[in-house]
Design an enzyme around this catalytic site. Structure first.
Site, PDB file in Angstrom:
ATOM      1  N   ASP A   1      25.574  10.325 -34.032  1.00  0.00           N
ATOM      2  CA  ASP A   1      26.931   9.956 -33.072  1.00  0.00           C
ATOM      3  C   ASP A   1      27.927  10.709 -33.790  1.00  0.00           C
ATOM      4  O   ASP A   1      27.831  11.312 -34.595  1.00  0.00           O
ATOM      5  CB  ASP A   1      27.186   8.348 -33.229  1.00  0.00           C
ATOM      6  CG  ASP A   1      27.181   8.252 -34.752  1.00  0.00           C
ATOM      7  OD1 ASP A   1      28.213   8.477 -35.489  1.00  0.00           O
ATOM      8  OD2 ASP A   1      26.287   7.323 -35.220  1.00  0.00           O
TER       9      ASP A   1
ATOM     10  N   ALA B   1      28.875   0.310 -47.017  1.00  0.00           N
ATOM     11  CA  ALA B   1      29.901   1.397 -47.098  1.00  0.00           C
ATOM     12  C   ALA B   1      31.237   1.161 -46.917  1.00  0.00           C
ATOM     13  O   ALA B   1      32.232   1.533 -47.327  1.00  0.00           O
ATOM     14  CB  ALA B   1      29.134   2.281 -45.844  1.00  0.00           C
TER      15      ALA B   1
ATOM     16  N   HIS C   1      20.384  16.039 -38.260  1.00  0.00           N
ATOM     17  CA  HIS C   1      19.340  15.370 -37.176  1.00  0.00           C
ATOM     18  C   HIS C   1      19.973  15.812 -35.733  1.00  0.00           C
ATOM     19  O   HIS C   1      19.329  15.057 -34.815  1.00  0.00           O
ATOM     20  CB  HIS C   1      19.072  14.109 -37.333  1.00  0.00           C
ATOM     21  CG  HIS C   1      18.227  13.839 -38.810  1.00  0.00           C
ATOM     22  ND1 HIS C   1      18.038  12.804 -39.259  1.00  0.00           N
ATOM     23  CD2 HIS C   1      17.301  14.794 -39.335  1.00  0.00           C
ATOM     24  CE1 HIS C   1      17.481  12.888 -40.437  1.00  0.00           C
ATOM     25  NE2 HIS C   1      16.785  14.104 -40.345  1.00  0.00           N
TER      26      HIS C   1
ATOM     27  N   THR D   1      21.897   5.325 -47.020  1.00  0.00           N
ATOM     28  CA  THR D   1      20.818   5.859 -46.676  1.00  0.00           C
ATOM     29  C   THR D   1      20.000   5.347 -48.040  1.00  0.00           C
ATOM     30  O   THR D   1      20.557   5.578 -49.047  1.00  0.00           O
ATOM     31  CB  THR D   1      20.606   7.394 -46.406  1.00  0.00           C
ATOM     32  OG1 THR D   1      19.454   7.610 -46.208  1.00  0.00           O
ATOM     33  CG2 THR D   1      21.293   8.180 -47.536  1.00  0.00           C
ATOM     34  N   SER D   2      18.662   5.284 -47.851  1.00  0.00           N
ATOM     35  CA  SER D   2      17.932   5.046 -49.093  1.00  0.00           C
ATOM     36  C   SER D   2      18.094   6.313 -50.032  1.00  0.00           C
ATOM     37  O   SER D   2      17.727   7.469 -49.545  1.00  0.00           O
ATOM     38  CB  SER D   2      16.286   4.809 -48.606  1.00  0.00           C
ATOM     39  OG  SER D   2      15.331   4.741 -49.819  1.00  0.00           O
TER      40      SER D   2
ATOM     41  N   GLU E   1      21.766  -2.418 -51.887  1.00  0.00           N
ATOM     42  CA  GLU E   1      21.018  -2.584 -52.926  1.00  0.00           C
ATOM     43  C   GLU E   1      20.553  -1.413 -53.647  1.00  0.00           C
ATOM     44  O   GLU E   1      20.668  -0.309 -53.425  1.00  0.00           O
ATOM     45  CB  GLU E   1      19.666  -2.909 -52.098  1.00  0.00           C
ATOM     46  CG  GLU E   1      19.658  -4.295 -51.518  1.00  0.00           C
ATOM     47  CD  GLU E   1      18.654  -4.472 -50.477  1.00  0.00           C
ATOM     48  OE1 GLU E   1      17.398  -3.423 -50.533  1.00  0.00           O
ATOM     49  OE2 GLU E   1      18.527  -5.049 -49.518  1.00  0.00           O
TER      50      GLU E   1
ATOM     51  N   ARG F   1      22.080   5.797 -25.471  1.00  0.00           N
ATOM     52  CA  ARG F   1      22.526   6.126 -26.857  1.00  0.00           C
ATOM     53  C   ARG F   1      23.932   6.608 -26.729  1.00  0.00           C
ATOM     54  O   ARG F   1      24.797   6.307 -27.488  1.00  0.00           O
ATOM     55  CB  ARG F   1      21.856   6.829 -27.775  1.00  0.00           C
ATOM     56  CG  ARG F   1      20.337   5.946 -28.166  1.00  0.00           C
ATOM     57  CD  ARG F   1      19.652   6.558 -28.971  1.00  0.00           C
ATOM     58  NE  ARG F   1      20.231   6.524 -30.393  1.00  0.00           N
ATOM     59  CZ  ARG F   1      19.797   7.487 -31.479  1.00  0.00           C
ATOM     60  NH1 ARG F   1      18.570   7.775 -31.315  1.00  0.00           N
ATOM     61  NH2 ARG F   1      20.411   7.484 -32.677  1.00  0.00           N
TER      62      ARG F   1
END
Ligand SMILES: [Zn+2]
Length: 235
Positions: free
Chosen positions: A100, A227, A115, A184-185, A211, A61
């Site tokens: 990131d 975005a 996070h 993000t939701s 959405e 990553r």
């Protein structure tokens, strides 16, 4: 201007903004890496069972993030921060779920990684995070602490661990005049919790996503689109 210098803006960003730079975030359900589930590479149990596998995952990553570039959404958020913080640098706070460094490379100044950060590591005993861009991909290469000799782990909040500085996050939200949720939701943790707090305080709430979220009525404004499409129109 969509936001004005009288605003004190709290922004939450999630996987969507990194995904548009080509980075998978592996936090969603069904996220797989080389046939391993996220539970096998991103939990304290995974670390106990196989630190080499965990470090190979995070080394990959790191490579991917180093190769990625900030996109129009990252740049727009940096521009908004610049526009709002002439009088007070604290008029903008960016809380991201992404690990990131694309927000920083896009020019954002006040960024909190709830996070954790891909480019930080920490000793499991000393617990002090430090900058680290190295790759650890073999058992022989696994890092240890220069001070105490204990294993060094990624400075990442794994599943089952508590996000970093929740107190600071709520302190910032409690001073904000507007909440902007991006990528993000809107209807699940942590956005749902933040929008509840924002609504209790009566501050403006804005959602940006491709959405409508399930809790669309919790937001004052819904701006449908990715975005990278929407944020440049707000800057
Ligand atoms: Zn140590």
């Amino acid at each position: 201007m969509f936001f004005t210098p009288q605003d004190r803006l709290f922004v939450l960003t999630g996987a969507g903004s990194s995904a548009e730079s080509g980075l998978a975030t592996f936090r969603g359900s069904g996220g797989l890496w080389n046939g391993h589930s996220v539970e096998q590479v991103a939990t304290p149990e995974a670390w106990e069972a196989d630190p080499e596998l965990v470090w190979r995952f995070y080394s990959m990553r790191r490579r991917d993030a180093l190769a990625a570039e900030p996109n129009a959404a990252h740049l727009a958020l940096a521009q908004i921060e610049c526009d709002l913080t002439g009088a007070d640098p604290e008029n903008f706070y960016l809380c991201t779920q992404n690990v990131d460094d694309l927000h920083e490379r896009g020019g954002s100044q006040r960024v909190h990684h709830m996070h954790g950060s891909l480019f930080q590591s920490r000793c499991v005993r000393c617990n002090k995070p430090f900058t680290d861009q190295s790759f650890y991909e073999t058992a022989a290469a696994l890092p240890t602490c220069a001070t105490c000799g204990s294993p060094v782990r990624p400075h990442i909040v794994w599943f089952g661990e508590i996000p970093l500085d929740m107190e600071g996050i709520y302190r910032e939200l409690n001073r904000a005049t507007a909440l902007l949720v991006v990528g993000t939701s809107g209807s699940v943790y942590p956005a749902a919790g933040l929008v509840d707090v924002a609504n209790r305080r009566g501050i403006r709430t804005v959602y940006v996503g491709p959405e409508e979220p399930l809790n669309a009525r919790s937001f004052d404004e819904i701006l449908l689109g990715t975005a990278t499409a929407v944020l440049p129109t707000l800057a």
